[in-house]
Write a protein that holds these residues in place. Structure first.
Motif, PDB file in Angstrom:
ATOM      1  N   GLY A  77       0.832  -1.198   0.000  1.00  0.00           N
ATOM      2  CA  GLY A  77       0.000   0.000   0.000  1.00  0.00           C
ATOM      3  C   GLY A  77       0.864   1.244   0.000  1.00  0.00           C
ATOM      4  O   GLY A  77       2.045   1.210   0.378  1.00  0.00           O
ATOM      5  N   THR A  78       0.287   2.348  -0.416  1.00  0.00           N
ATOM      6  CA  THR A  78       1.021   3.608  -0.515  1.00  0.00           C
ATOM      7  C   THR A  78       0.617   4.550   0.611  1.00  0.00           C
ATOM      8  O   THR A  78      -0.567   4.837   0.775  1.00  0.00           O
ATOM      9  CB  THR A  78       0.736   4.277  -1.871  1.00  0.00           C
ATOM     10  OG1 THR A  78       1.146   3.392  -2.925  1.00  0.00           O
ATOM     11  CG2 THR A  78       1.471   5.606  -1.996  1.00  0.00           C
ATOM     12  N   PRO A  79       1.565   5.012   1.422  1.00  0.00           N
ATOM     13  CA  PRO A  79       1.238   5.941   2.505  1.00  0.00           C
ATOM     14  C   PRO A  79       0.594   7.228   1.986  1.00  0.00           C
ATOM     15  O   PRO A  79       0.879   7.676   0.872  1.00  0.00           O
ATOM     16  CB  PRO A  79       2.598   6.229   3.153  1.00  0.00           C
ATOM     17  CG  PRO A  79       3.428   5.035   2.816  1.00  0.00           C
ATOM     18  CD  PRO A  79       2.997   4.629   1.439  1.00  0.00           C
ATOM     19  N   GLU A  80      -0.243   7.818   2.807  1.00  0.00           N
ATOM     20  CA  GLU A  80      -0.926   9.053   2.445  1.00  0.00           C
ATOM     21  C   GLU A  80      -0.015  10.260   2.626  1.00  0.00           C
ATOM     22  O   GLU A  80       0.674  10.372   3.641  1.00  0.00           O
ATOM     23  CB  GLU A  80      -2.172   9.228   3.316  1.00  0.00           C
ATOM     24  CG  GLU A  80      -2.944  10.510   3.074  1.00  0.00           C
ATOM     25  CD  GLU A  80      -4.099  10.683   4.032  1.00  0.00           C
ATOM     26  OE1 GLU A  80      -4.485  11.846   4.293  1.00  0.00           O
ATOM     27  OE2 GLU A  80      -4.616   9.665   4.544  1.00  0.00           O
ATOM     28  N   ASN A  81      -0.019  11.144   1.658  1.00  0.00           N
ATOM     29  CA  ASN A  81       0.703  12.400   1.788  1.00  0.00           C
ATOM     30  C   ASN A  81      -0.115  13.329   2.695  1.00  0.00           C
ATOM     31  O   ASN A  81      -1.234  13.698   2.348  1.00  0.00           O
ATOM     32  CB  ASN A  81       0.893  13.050   0.417  1.00  0.00           C
ATOM     33  CG  ASN A  81       1.742  14.310   0.465  1.00  0.00           C
ATOM     34  OD1 ASN A  81       1.689  15.076   1.422  1.00  0.00           O
ATOM     35  ND2 ASN A  81       2.517  14.536  -0.578  1.00  0.00           N
ATOM     36  N   PRO A  82       0.412  13.723   3.856  1.00  0.00           N
ATOM     37  CA  PRO A  82      -0.350  14.560   4.788  1.00  0.00           C
ATOM     38  C   PRO A  82      -0.710  15.932   4.235  1.00  0.00           C
ATOM     39  O   PRO A  82      -1.681  16.542   4.683  1.00  0.00           O
ATOM     40  CB  PRO A  82       0.592  14.704   5.993  1.00  0.00           C
ATOM     41  CG  PRO A  82       1.567  13.599   5.863  1.00  0.00           C
ATOM     42  CD  PRO A  82       1.731  13.374   4.395  1.00  0.00           C
ATOM     43  N   GLN A  83       0.066  16.429   3.276  1.00  0.00           N
ATOM     44  CA  GLN A  83      -0.228  17.750   2.696  1.00  0.00           C
ATOM     45  C   GLN A  83      -1.348  17.689   1.666  1.00  0.00           C
ATOM     46  O   GLN A  83      -2.131  18.633   1.529  1.00  0.00           O
ATOM     47  CB  GLN A  83       1.013  18.345   2.033  1.00  0.00           C
ATOM     48  CG  GLN A  83       2.142  18.693   2.970  1.00  0.00           C
ATOM     49  CD  GLN A  83       2.981  19.834   2.414  1.00  0.00           C
ATOM     50  OE1 GLN A  83       2.753  20.994   2.740  1.00  0.00           O
ATOM     51  NE2 GLN A  83       3.956  19.506   1.576  1.00  0.00           N
ATOM     52  N   ASP A  84      -1.420  16.592   0.930  1.00  0.00           N
ATOM     53  CA  ASP A  84      -2.407  16.455  -0.140  1.00  0.00           C
ATOM     54  C   ASP A  84      -2.472  14.978  -0.509  1.00  0.00           C
ATOM     55  O   ASP A  84      -1.543  14.430  -1.108  1.00  0.00           O
ATOM     56  CB  ASP A  84      -1.983  17.295  -1.345  1.00  0.00           C
ATOM     57  CG  ASP A  84      -2.963  17.229  -2.507  1.00  0.00           C
ATOM     58  OD1 ASP A  84      -3.870  16.372  -2.475  1.00  0.00           O
ATOM     59  OD2 ASP A  84      -2.812  18.012  -3.457  1.00  0.00           O
ATOM     60  N   GLU A  85      -3.588  14.345  -0.173  1.00  0.00           N
ATOM     61  CA  GLU A  85      -3.693  12.896  -0.365  1.00  0.00           C
ATOM     62  C   GLU A  85      -3.673  12.482  -1.831  1.00  0.00           C
ATOM     63  O   GLU A  85      -3.486  11.305  -2.139  1.00  0.00           O
ATOM     64  CB  GLU A  85      -4.970  12.380   0.292  1.00  0.00           C
ATOM     65  CG  GLU A  85      -6.254  12.930  -0.304  1.00  0.00           C
ATOM     66  CD  GLU A  85      -7.487  12.459   0.426  1.00  0.00           C
ATOM     67  OE1 GLU A  85      -8.602  12.700  -0.083  1.00  0.00           O
ATOM     68  OE2 GLU A  85      -7.350  11.851   1.497  1.00  0.00           O
ATOM     69  N   THR A  86      -3.823  13.430  -2.752  1.00  0.00           N
ATOM     70  CA  THR A  86      -3.774  13.094  -4.179  1.00  0.00           C
ATOM     71  C   THR A  86      -2.355  13.044  -4.713  1.00  0.00           C
ATOM     72  O   THR A  86      -2.135  12.609  -5.849  1.00  0.00           O
ATOM     73  CB  THR A  86      -4.582  14.102  -5.022  1.00  0.00           C
ATOM     74  OG1 THR A  86      -3.899  15.366  -5.048  1.00  0.00           O
ATOM     75  CG2 THR A  86      -5.989  14.274  -4.478  1.00  0.00           C
TER      76      THR A  86
END
Length: 384
Positions: free
Chosen positions: A82-91
């Motif tokens: 799985g790919t971790p979520e970017n806290p600044q922008d999940e896209t």
């Protein structure tokens, strides 16, 4: 959650929390580097030295973090774990390879984290995720118990949301680290601003940063910066192939790793000889630049991180490491600090590079920049 490979509690139950990239050994847990090919790895028989040091200083380890497979990629995308979520922008991509460590800190899942930085793999994710990340001077922090076992580039480095915490981690993992120096505002500082290819908004923010902090500055040219980027890739390819090339035959690697390792396998002795010549030349150039200034600054990344969709559709990310990988080749300490940029809610990264062995001064300078950025960002948001 995708930020972690596994979650557990180890150490002082009341201590500050820290997460560790899955290339760092924790006794009783396998070190899989987020790869299906290493799923059957035996549990590590002992902690990595940095883990022993953290536990001795009262830190609480809360888990092993996700990452780009085998620490060999810049996006942080991992279709297996799985790919971790970017806290600044999940896209957007979280950056690699220490994606889970940067994300865990940015999402407040831990106070700090450790990653590893071979070609920008701490500083890149830090800039993507809006947190602080540091690559210490090469060799200053122990790599015993860290995969791969041999590297002339790789460093264990911390992530944090504020400099005070990052300095605490550095003091815990670094023999002889002078916390007093790192926490003391320098009386006078001269900054060299490196001419670098980046978007206008990021370049302007970097150029203006020293005056915001009250530092004197001068322009710096690093003529071998591009050559060091290319040479760093040559060395990374050779050393990663030596460490993990045998895993190709398992048939269990992600498609991007298969392609990258096959390219790496073609690195020749002549290629490495050229790269080592560049290493010497670039190291001397950076050392010379740092004789006239206390630190040099440049963007961490040349642009804001691309979207996950763009990355999956094949948009090249090789340029992401163009300004960070060279300092793995030279071995200088380098820190990425969140950098406000005009017209964007996202923060870029200010990369601060110092003389070898004076990681404390890099931290002290970063703390000064941090304070002025917070003040200016607060004023900007109040008037927006």
């Amino acid at each position: 959650m995708n930020e972690f490979i596994s979650e557990f509690t180890l150490g002082d139950a009341d201590g500050p929390s820290i997460a560790l990239k899955d290339t760092i050994d924790i006794a009783g847990y396998p070190t899989t580097a987020a790869s299906r090919a290493l799923l059957g790895a035996p549990p590590a028989p002992r902690h990595a030295e940095v883990v022993d040091r953290l536990l001795a200083q009262g830190w609480r380890v809360v888990g092993k973090t996700n990452m780009h497979e085998l620490a060999f990629g810049m996006t942080g995308i991992n279709d297996y774990t799985g790919t971790p979520e970017n806290p600044q922008d999940e896209t957007r991509i979280p950056g690699g390879s220490s994606s889970g460590s940067a994300a865990a800190v940015g999402l407040h899942l831990s106070s700090a984290a450790l990653g590893t930085d071979t070609g920008g793999s701490v500083r890149g994710p830090a800039a993507c995720c809006g947190v602080i990340g540091m690559k210490p001077t090469f060799g200053r922090v122990s790599r015993r118990g860290v995969a791969p076992a041999r590297s002339t580039l790789d460093c264990v480095g911390p992530f944090a949301r504020e400099m005070l915490t990052l300095i605490d981690v550095m003091a815990a993992i670094t023999p002889g680290f002078d916390e007093r120096v790192a926490n003391t505002m320098p009386s006078s500082v001269r900054i060299g601003v490196v001419s670098a290819d980046a978007t206008r908004e990021i370049s302007d923010a970097v150029t203006n940063a020293p005056s915001l902090a009250g530092f004197a500055s001068q322009g710096i040219e690093l003529l071998n910066l591009r050559a060091a980027f290319d040479a760093g890739l040559t060395v990374i390819n050779a050393e990663t192939w030596a460490a993990f090339g045998h895993l190709l035959e398992t048939g269990k690697l992600g498609a991007d790793l298969v392609a990258r390792l096959r390219t790496a396998s073609k690195t020749t002795a002549a290629d490495l000889a050229v790269a080592e010549s560049v290493r010497t030349r670039f190291t001397d150039e950076v050392d010379h630049a740092l004789q006239s200034v206390d630190a040099i600054v440049l963007p961490t990344l040349p642009a804001l991180p691309i979207t996950l969709e763009a990355a999956r559709n094949g948009t090249s990310v090789i340029a992401m490491s163009s300004l960070i990988r060279p300092f793995n080749l030279s071995g200088h300490p380098a820190l990425s600090l969140p950098l406000p940029i005009a017209g964007s809610p996202l923060r870029a990264g200010l990369q601060i590079v110092g003389r070898k062995g004076v990681d404390e001064l890099v931290c002290a300078i970063a703390a000064c920049f941090e304070a002025c950025f917070e003040d200016s960002f607060a004023q900007w948001t109040e008037t927006a």
